[in-house]
Design a protein around this motif. Sequence first.
Motif, PDB file in Angstrom:
ATOM      1  N   GLU A  73       5.816 -36.524  -3.654  1.00 45.51           N
ATOM      2  CA  GLU A  73       6.159 -36.889  -2.453  1.00 45.51           C
ATOM      3  C   GLU A  73       6.754 -35.540  -1.532  1.00 45.51           C
ATOM      4  O   GLU A  73       6.579 -35.453  -0.177  1.00 45.51           O
ATOM      5  CB  GLU A  73       7.394 -37.831  -2.541  1.00 45.51           C
ATOM      6  N   ASP A  74       7.087 -34.559  -2.626  1.00 43.74           N
ATOM      7  CA  ASP A  74       7.650 -33.687  -2.458  1.00 43.74           C
ATOM      8  C   ASP A  74       6.084 -32.377  -2.194  1.00 43.74           C
ATOM      9  O   ASP A  74       6.491 -30.836  -1.982  1.00 43.74           O
ATOM     10  CB  ASP A  74       8.770 -32.618  -3.542  1.00 43.74           C
ATOM     11  N   GLY A  75       5.286 -32.760  -2.907  1.00 44.23           N
ATOM     12  CA  GLY A  75       4.424 -31.832  -2.729  1.00 44.23           C
ATOM     13  C   GLY A  75       4.165 -30.832  -3.859  1.00 44.23           C
ATOM     14  O   GLY A  75       3.093 -29.766  -3.894  1.00 44.23           O
ATOM     15  N   ILE A  76       4.956 -31.962  -5.142  1.00 48.86           N
ATOM     16  CA  ILE A  76       5.325 -30.163  -6.123  1.00 48.86           C
ATOM     17  C   ILE A  76       3.951 -30.634  -7.159  1.00 48.86           C
ATOM     18  O   ILE A  76       3.885 -31.854  -7.923  1.00 48.86           O
ATOM     19  CB  ILE A  76       6.679 -29.852  -6.538  1.00 48.86           C
ATOM     20  N   PRO A  77       3.317 -29.109  -7.420  1.00 43.97           N
ATOM     21  CA  PRO A  77       1.973 -30.210  -8.880  1.00 43.97           C
ATOM     22  C   PRO A  77       2.424 -29.835 -10.443  1.00 43.97           C
ATOM     23  O   PRO A  77       3.861 -29.106 -10.500  1.00 43.97           O
ATOM     24  CB  PRO A  77       1.138 -29.010  -8.926  1.00 43.97           C
ATOM     25  N   LEU A  78       2.068 -31.372 -10.993  1.00 45.22           N
ATOM     26  CA  LEU A  78       3.060 -31.172 -11.981  1.00 45.22           C
ATOM     27  C   LEU A  78       2.507 -29.464 -13.533  1.00 45.22           C
ATOM     28  O   LEU A  78       2.963 -29.558 -14.630  1.00 45.22           O
ATOM     29  CB  LEU A  78       2.669 -32.580 -12.887  1.00 45.22           C
ATOM     30  N   ALA A  79       1.041 -29.121 -12.836  1.00 45.55           N
ATOM     31  CA  ALA A  79       0.398 -28.123 -13.930  1.00 45.55           C
ATOM     32  C   ALA A  79      -0.069 -27.680 -13.400  1.00 45.55           C
ATOM     33  O   ALA A  79      -0.740 -28.310 -11.841  1.00 45.55           O
ATOM     34  CB  ALA A  79      -0.246 -29.349 -15.103  1.00 45.55           C
ATOM     35  N   GLN A  80      -0.776 -26.630 -13.652  1.00 48.01           N
ATOM     36  CA  GLN A  80      -1.734 -25.507 -12.833  1.00 48.01           C
ATOM     37  C   GLN A  80      -2.676 -24.957 -13.587  1.00 48.01           C
ATOM     38  O   GLN A  80      -2.580 -24.653 -14.634  1.00 48.01           O
ATOM     39  CB  GLN A  80      -0.282 -23.935 -12.561  1.00 48.01           C
ATOM     40  N   PHE A  81      -3.449 -24.862 -13.251  1.00 48.70           N
ATOM     41  CA  PHE A  81      -5.051 -24.161 -14.247  1.00 48.70           C
ATOM     42  C   PHE A  81      -5.707 -23.126 -13.323  1.00 48.70           C
ATOM     43  O   PHE A  81      -5.924 -23.299 -12.183  1.00 48.70           O
ATOM     44  CB  PHE A  81      -6.104 -25.498 -14.459  1.00 48.70           C
ATOM     45  N   ALA A  82      -5.393 -22.146 -14.089  1.00 45.24           N
ATOM     46  CA  ALA A  82      -6.691 -20.844 -13.581  1.00 45.24           C
ATOM     47  C   ALA A  82      -8.274 -21.309 -13.167  1.00 45.24           C
ATOM     48  O   ALA A  82      -8.912 -21.752 -14.305  1.00 45.24           O
ATOM     49  CB  ALA A  82      -6.025 -19.262 -14.953  1.00 45.24           C
ATOM     50  N   VAL A  83      -8.925 -20.408 -12.430  1.00 44.57           N
ATOM     51  CA  VAL A  83      -9.999 -20.861 -12.278  1.00 44.57           C
ATOM     52  C   VAL A  83     -10.084 -19.209 -11.696  1.00 44.57           C
ATOM     53  O   VAL A  83      -9.555 -18.318 -11.109  1.00 44.57           O
ATOM     54  CB  VAL A  83     -10.334 -21.599 -11.437  1.00 44.57           C
ATOM     55  N   ASP A  84     -11.780 -19.394 -12.052  1.00 45.19           N
ATOM     56  CA  ASP A  84     -12.033 -18.028 -11.248  1.00 45.19           C
ATOM     57  C   ASP A  84     -12.219 -17.179  -9.946  1.00 45.19           C
ATOM     58  O   ASP A  84     -11.559 -16.929  -9.439  1.00 45.19           O
ATOM     59  CB  ASP A  84     -13.230 -17.054 -11.784  1.00 45.19           C
TER      60      ASP A  84
END
Length: 130
Positions: A73-84
């Motif tokens: 609802e708040d637009g907050i990601p649960l996780a983050q992945f690195a990409v080039d």
Amino acid sequence: MKIHLTSVFVDDQSKAEHFYTEILGFRKKHDVDLGGGARWLTVVSCEEPGGTELLLEPSGHPAVKPYRDALVEDGIPLAQFAVDDVRAEYERLTALGVHFTQEPLEMGPVTTAVFDDTVGNLIQIATEPK
């Protein structure tokens, strides 16, 4: 000390397995039947098969739904992945039908984008600061 395993709660492990392997490109590392329809299901980066595992964990605990609903609802990601290259990955995933809630956005030295993983989570992709 290093991070060995982290997890995301998923509504459907089979659907999550498909999305995380066939769409995102991770590789399945472990798939152990735990009984009752639950599995110990982990994926890893194809670039680092011995690296950190991501557990696609069933979301059955009662605390999961309100927690994830509030984040989404708040637009907050649960996780983050690195990409080039966030823009290239955005284009690739969009072509595969992935729904983004945030298009690529430059924030200083980092570019980010956020997508719906189809199993209850928002996930952010980002370039690593140089």
